[in-house]
Design a protein around this motif. Sequence first.
Motif, short mmCIF file in Angstrom:
data_model
loop_
_atom_site.label_atom_id
_atom_site.label_comp_id
_atom_site.label_asym_id
_atom_site.label_seq_id
_atom_site.Cartn_x
_atom_site.Cartn_y
_atom_site.Cartn_z
N GLU A 1 -9.32 -9.55 9.47
CA GLU A 1 -8.18 -8.71 9.84
C GLU A 1 -7.13 -8.60 8.73
O GLU A 1 -6.53 -7.54 8.53
CB GLU A 1 -7.54 -9.21 11.15
CG GLU A 1 -7.11 -10.66 11.14
CD GLU A 1 -8.20 -11.61 11.59
OE1 GLU A 1 -7.93 -12.82 11.61
OE2 GLU A 1 -9.30 -11.13 11.90
N GLN A 2 -6.91 -9.69 8.00
CA GLN A 2 -5.90 -9.61 6.93
C GLN A 2 -6.35 -8.68 5.81
O GLN A 2 -5.51 -8.11 5.10
CB GLN A 2 -5.58 -11.01 6.39
CG GLN A 2 -4.88 -11.89 7.43
CD GLN A 2 -4.16 -13.07 6.82
OE1 GLN A 2 -3.71 -13.02 5.69
NE2 GLN A 2 -4.05 -14.15 7.57
N HIS A 3 -7.66 -8.53 5.65
CA HIS A 3 -8.18 -7.56 4.68
C HIS A 3 -7.78 -6.15 5.10
O HIS A 3 -7.30 -5.36 4.28
CB HIS A 3 -9.70 -7.70 4.61
CG HIS A 3 -10.33 -6.89 3.51
ND1 HIS A 3 -11.70 -6.80 3.33
CD2 HIS A 3 -9.80 -6.11 2.54
CE1 HIS A 3 -11.96 -6.02 2.31
NE2 HIS A 3 -10.83 -5.59 1.81
N LEU A 4 -7.95 -5.84 6.38
CA LEU A 4 -7.55 -4.52 6.88
C LEU A 4 -6.04 -4.36 6.83
O LEU A 4 -5.53 -3.30 6.46
CB LEU A 4 -8.06 -4.33 8.32
CG LEU A 4 -7.61 -3.03 9.01
CD1 LEU A 4 -8.15 -1.80 8.27
CD2 LEU A 4 -8.06 -3.02 10.46
N PHE A 5 -5.31 -5.40 7.21
CA PHE A 5 -3.85 -5.33 7.23
C PHE A 5 -3.27 -5.04 5.85
O PHE A 5 -2.13 -4.56 5.74
CB PHE A 5 -3.25 -6.63 7.76
CG PHE A 5 -3.55 -6.92 9.21
CD1 PHE A 5 -4.13 -5.96 10.03
CD2 PHE A 5 -3.27 -8.17 9.75
CE1 PHE A 5 -4.41 -6.24 11.37
CE2 PHE A 5 -3.54 -8.45 11.08
CZ PHE A 5 -4.11 -7.49 11.90
N ALA A 6 -4.02 -5.33 4.80
CA ALA A 6 -3.52 -5.13 3.44
C ALA A 6 -3.62 -3.67 3.00
O ALA A 6 -2.95 -3.26 2.04
CB ALA A 6 -4.30 -6.00 2.46
N PHE A 7 -4.43 -2.87 3.71
CA PHE A 7 -4.58 -1.46 3.33
C PHE A 7 -3.39 -0.64 3.82
O PHE A 7 -2.86 -0.90 4.92
CB PHE A 7 -5.85 -0.87 3.94
CG PHE A 7 -7.13 -1.31 3.27
CD1 PHE A 7 -7.49 -0.76 2.04
CD2 PHE A 7 -7.95 -2.25 3.85
CE1 PHE A 7 -8.66 -1.15 1.42
CE2 PHE A 7 -9.12 -2.65 3.24
CZ PHE A 7 -9.48 -2.10 2.01
N PRO A 8 -2.96 0.36 3.06
CA PRO A 8 -1.96 1.30 3.58
C PRO A 8 -2.55 2.07 4.76
O PRO A 8 -3.66 2.58 4.67
CB PRO A 8 -1.69 2.23 2.39
CG PRO A 8 -2.20 1.51 1.19
CD PRO A 8 -3.34 0.66 1.66
N LEU A 9 -1.83 2.12 5.85
CA LEU A 9 -2.29 2.83 7.05
C LEU A 9 -1.40 4.04 7.30
O LEU A 9 -0.19 3.98 7.06
CB LEU A 9 -2.26 1.90 8.27
CG LEU A 9 -3.07 0.62 8.20
CD1 LEU A 9 -2.90 -0.18 9.50
CD2 LEU A 9 -4.54 0.90 7.95
N ASP A 10 -2.01 5.11 7.78
CA ASP A 10 -1.19 6.26 8.14
C ASP A 10 -0.57 6.04 9.52
O ASP A 10 -0.82 5.02 10.18
CB ASP A 10 -1.98 7.57 8.05
CG ASP A 10 -3.14 7.64 9.04
OD1 ASP A 10 -3.07 6.99 10.11
OD2 ASP A 10 -4.13 8.35 8.76
N GLU A 11 0.22 6.99 9.95
CA GLU A 11 0.96 6.83 11.20
C GLU A 11 0.02 6.66 12.40
O GLU A 11 0.27 5.83 13.29
CB GLU A 11 1.86 8.05 11.42
CG GLU A 11 2.72 7.99 12.68
CD GLU A 11 3.61 9.20 12.83
OE1 GLU A 11 4.17 9.39 13.94
OE2 GLU A 11 3.75 9.98 11.87
#
Length: 220
Positions: A123-133
């Motif tokens: 999950e922290q790998h995903l959390f590190a990516f910029p996410l759109d709204e």
Amino acid sequence: QQLVFGFWILDCKIDDPSVLEASVSYFCTCTSDNDAPKHPWRDHIIHALLNAGANQAARRVSDICGCDDPLLKMRVLLASSSIAEALSYQREVAKNVNVENAAAVRREMFHSLLEYVIAFNQEQHLFAFPLDETEDRLLVNYLQEYEPYGADLLFTFYILRNRLVEAAQLYQKVLVEQKDAISSESLEGMQRLLQEVIPQVQKNLVGINVFAESFKTSSS
């Protein structure tokens, strides 16, 4: 003839890695010609390969021959541990006007991505990516409903994104509504992180008296 033999291997020898490669090679060779129509069974073959744990073979067929089902393609990418590709692909689907109910399909795809990263502690790998709204909203909503670790994960997400006010508000909400459903170790970890990282100015934004009282409640 090669294509028929390839299907026979898939049907009878899919668990035999010594001949599975031959089957995939036959299928890809016979269906990857740009002038030849795509085989209508390709998605079924990819699905069968995934179910047999032949993830690399499924990825090869998907890459060479294509995949019509966006959710199946998402499974292929995740089975290849390609979090970045999966994130990018669901964005492409959202922009594709030819995909029916693209918003609902994207939501299901993003949920499958969340299920994958949680199951494999990525999950922290995903959390590190910029996410759109949209992705941010889907992630927050999903974790708010995810039991029993959703609050922990959402708190981590807020902290990593430097959304400290939201982290503090979540901590207070957990104390009031979910204190019996979350471990004391998790509560203490939240408290300790907030005390270490949240600036005084943001404590004031949350409400300094309530914030202090929440720590008192947690410690009692």
